[in-house]
Design an enzyme around this catalytic site. Structure first.
Site, PDB file in Angstrom:
ATOM      1  N   ASP A  41      49.891  12.662   0.035  1.00  0.00           N
ATOM      2  CA  ASP A  41      48.426  13.383  -0.132  1.00  0.00           C
ATOM      3  C   ASP A  41      48.851  14.607  -0.636  1.00  0.00           C
ATOM      4  O   ASP A  41      47.718  15.316  -1.235  1.00  0.00           O
ATOM      5  CB  ASP A  41      47.911  13.250   1.174  1.00  0.00           C
ATOM      6  CG  ASP A  41      48.515  14.196   2.213  1.00  0.00           C
ATOM      7  OD1 ASP A  41      49.661  14.593   2.084  1.00  0.00           O
ATOM      8  OD2 ASP A  41      47.983  14.140   3.494  1.00  0.00           O
ATOM      9  N   SER A  42      49.928  15.015  -1.003  1.00  0.00           N
ATOM     10  CA  SER A  42      50.405  16.188  -1.755  1.00  0.00           C
ATOM     11  C   SER A  42      49.732  15.949  -3.300  1.00  0.00           C
ATOM     12  O   SER A  42      49.610  16.900  -4.051  1.00  0.00           O
ATOM     13  CB  SER A  42      51.780  16.175  -2.130  1.00  0.00           C
ATOM     14  OG  SER A  42      52.640  14.945  -2.682  1.00  0.00           O
TER      15      SER A  42
ATOM     16  N   ASP B 103      50.483   7.427   1.663  1.00  0.00           N
ATOM     17  CA  ASP B 103      49.934   8.226   2.706  1.00  0.00           C
ATOM     18  C   ASP B 103      48.854   8.000   3.230  1.00  0.00           C
ATOM     19  O   ASP B 103      47.551   7.577   2.626  1.00  0.00           O
ATOM     20  CB  ASP B 103      50.023   9.871   2.046  1.00  0.00           C
ATOM     21  CG  ASP B 103      50.951  10.509   2.800  1.00  0.00           C
ATOM     22  OD1 ASP B 103      51.655  10.449   3.975  1.00  0.00           O
ATOM     23  OD2 ASP B 103      51.251  11.666   2.125  1.00  0.00           O
TER      24      ASP B 103
ATOM     25  N   LYS C 259      52.295   5.904   5.610  1.00  0.00           N
ATOM     26  CA  LYS C 259      53.064   7.042   6.351  1.00  0.00           C
ATOM     27  C   LYS C 259      51.952   7.965   7.002  1.00  0.00           C
ATOM     28  O   LYS C 259      50.743   8.076   6.308  1.00  0.00           O
ATOM     29  CB  LYS C 259      53.803   8.036   5.383  1.00  0.00           C
ATOM     30  CG  LYS C 259      54.536   9.231   6.036  1.00  0.00           C
ATOM     31  CD  LYS C 259      55.344  10.219   5.011  1.00  0.00           C
ATOM     32  CE  LYS C 259      54.679  10.841   4.126  1.00  0.00           C
ATOM     33  NZ  LYS C 259      53.845  12.023   4.442  1.00  0.00           N
TER      34      LYS C 259
ATOM     35  N   GLU D 239      60.131  17.418   7.633  1.00  0.00           N
ATOM     36  CA  GLU D 239      59.629  18.423   6.730  1.00  0.00           C
ATOM     37  C   GLU D 239      59.786  19.767   7.516  1.00  0.00           C
ATOM     38  O   GLU D 239      59.180  19.995   8.371  1.00  0.00           O
ATOM     39  CB  GLU D 239      58.217  18.201   6.334  1.00  0.00           C
ATOM     40  CG  GLU D 239      57.891  19.345   5.298  1.00  0.00           C
ATOM     41  CD  GLU D 239      56.395  18.847   4.446  1.00  0.00           C
ATOM     42  OE1 GLU D 239      55.954  17.785   4.770  1.00  0.00           O
ATOM     43  OE2 GLU D 239      56.143  19.622   3.786  1.00  0.00           O
TER      44      GLU D 239
ATOM     45  N   GLU E  46      51.102  11.416   9.654  1.00  0.00           N
ATOM     46  CA  GLU E  46      51.568  12.613  10.251  1.00  0.00           C
ATOM     47  C   GLU E  46      51.320  12.836  11.799  1.00  0.00           C
ATOM     48  O   GLU E  46      50.330  12.318  12.276  1.00  0.00           O
ATOM     49  CB  GLU E  46      51.153  13.876   9.428  1.00  0.00           C
ATOM     50  CG  GLU E  46      51.280  14.096   8.159  1.00  0.00           C
ATOM     51  CD  GLU E  46      50.709  15.161   7.495  1.00  0.00           C
ATOM     52  OE1 GLU E  46      50.098  16.039   8.181  1.00  0.00           O
ATOM     53  OE2 GLU E  46      50.721  15.198   6.109  1.00  0.00           O
TER      54      GLU E  46
END
Ligand code: KIV
Length: 279
Positions: free
Chosen positions: A45-46, A84, A114, A183, A116
């Site tokens: 999502d960057s 993501d 993925k 991270e 978080e």
């Protein structure tokens, strides 16, 4: 090099071989990275920041990730494609979570998703694993929590924070995730976690004690200049190459140097002569 799968990625840790991951958001870049032999491509999502110009990742939608995952999966032959799950696509309930992750797998052709977080999202992770959707975890500086952290800050520096990351890593391993992105955590903490768990850790700003590394491709190629975290190594200065190339193009178009004959198509003289007679 053969096809990367979640099991082959897990095997790399057992064989003490490092895992490589880079982000990709489009067909051509995915193809280049895949041909170069990277193990995993993350449709992160960057993309909200480096491709869409948002201030953070919170505005990225499932449709954004789906659109880019489709492009990446068309470009990659061997890399494991991880998509993501954006902010609020796995926080509401397990039904929504499975439906959303399912779209990334079924329509986007991702091999895994993925998401978080640790304890707070463990019920969603459990449901995804039960639904046969491979999950990669993400702990430490989880950018979707930027407003809770008060900025993009290193996590796990004090005993309470470090213990939470260790506990979350063990919990995620127990619930069946196949790898965990760590991270912006101190490198000694990342090394300790990597030794404590049997699944691979993929570090970004977490030192070389991790089982693998991930970077945002636009960062490592020197294409994104808005913000460069301390942990980024720039392997190229593509921004300069692009600027130089575009300046040369502008100059050549302006002075008539481009296009040359070899860039054009021919026509028979008799055809052009006949056209000249048409009034
Ligand atoms: O979105 C992303 O690119 C990521 C990496 C920074 C791990 O989550």
């Amino acid at each position: 090099m053969g096809k990367n799968t979640v099991t082959s990625i897990m095997k790399l840790k057992k064989e003490n071989k490092k895992i490589t991951m880079l982000t990709a958001y489009d067909y051509s870049t995915a193809k280049l990275l895949d041909n170069a032999g990277v193990n995993c491509l993350l449709v992160g999502d960057s993309l909200g920041m480096v491709m869409l110009g948002y201030e953070n990742t919170l505005q990225v939608t499932l449709d954004d990730i789906l659109h880019h995952t489709k492009a990446v999966s068309r470009g990659a032959k061997n890399a494991l494609i991880i998509a993501d799950m954006p902010f609020l696509t796995y926080h509401l309930d397990t039904y929504e979570t499975i439906k959303n992750a399912g779209k990334l797998i079924q329509n986007g052709n991702a091999h895994a998703v993925k998401l978080e977080g640790g304890k707070e999202v463990v019920d969603k992770i459990e449901a995804l694993v039960k639904a046969q959707i491979p999950v990669c975890g993400h702990l430490g500086l989880t950018p979707q929590s930027v407003n809770v952290f008060g900025g993009f800050k290193v996590q796990g520096k004090d005993i309470k924070g470090a213990k939470k990351i260790i506990e979350d890593a063990k919990l995620l391993e127990q619930k069946g995730v196949f790898a965990i992105v760590l991270e912006a955590v101190p490198y000694k903490l990342a090394k300790l976690i990597s030794k404590e768990i049997s699944i691979p850790t993929i570090g970004i700003g977490a030192g070389n004690g991790c089982d693998g590394q991930v970077l945002v491709t636009q960062d490592m190629l020197g294409m994104y200049s808005d913000f460069t975290p301390k942990f980024v190594k720039k392997y190229k200065n593509i921004a300069k190459d692009i600027t130089d190339a575009v300046k040369t193009y502008i100059k050549e178009v302006k002075n008539g140097e481009f296009p040359r004959k070899e860039h054009t198509f021919s026509i028979k003289e008799e055809v052009i002569n006949e056209l000249k007679d048409i009034k």
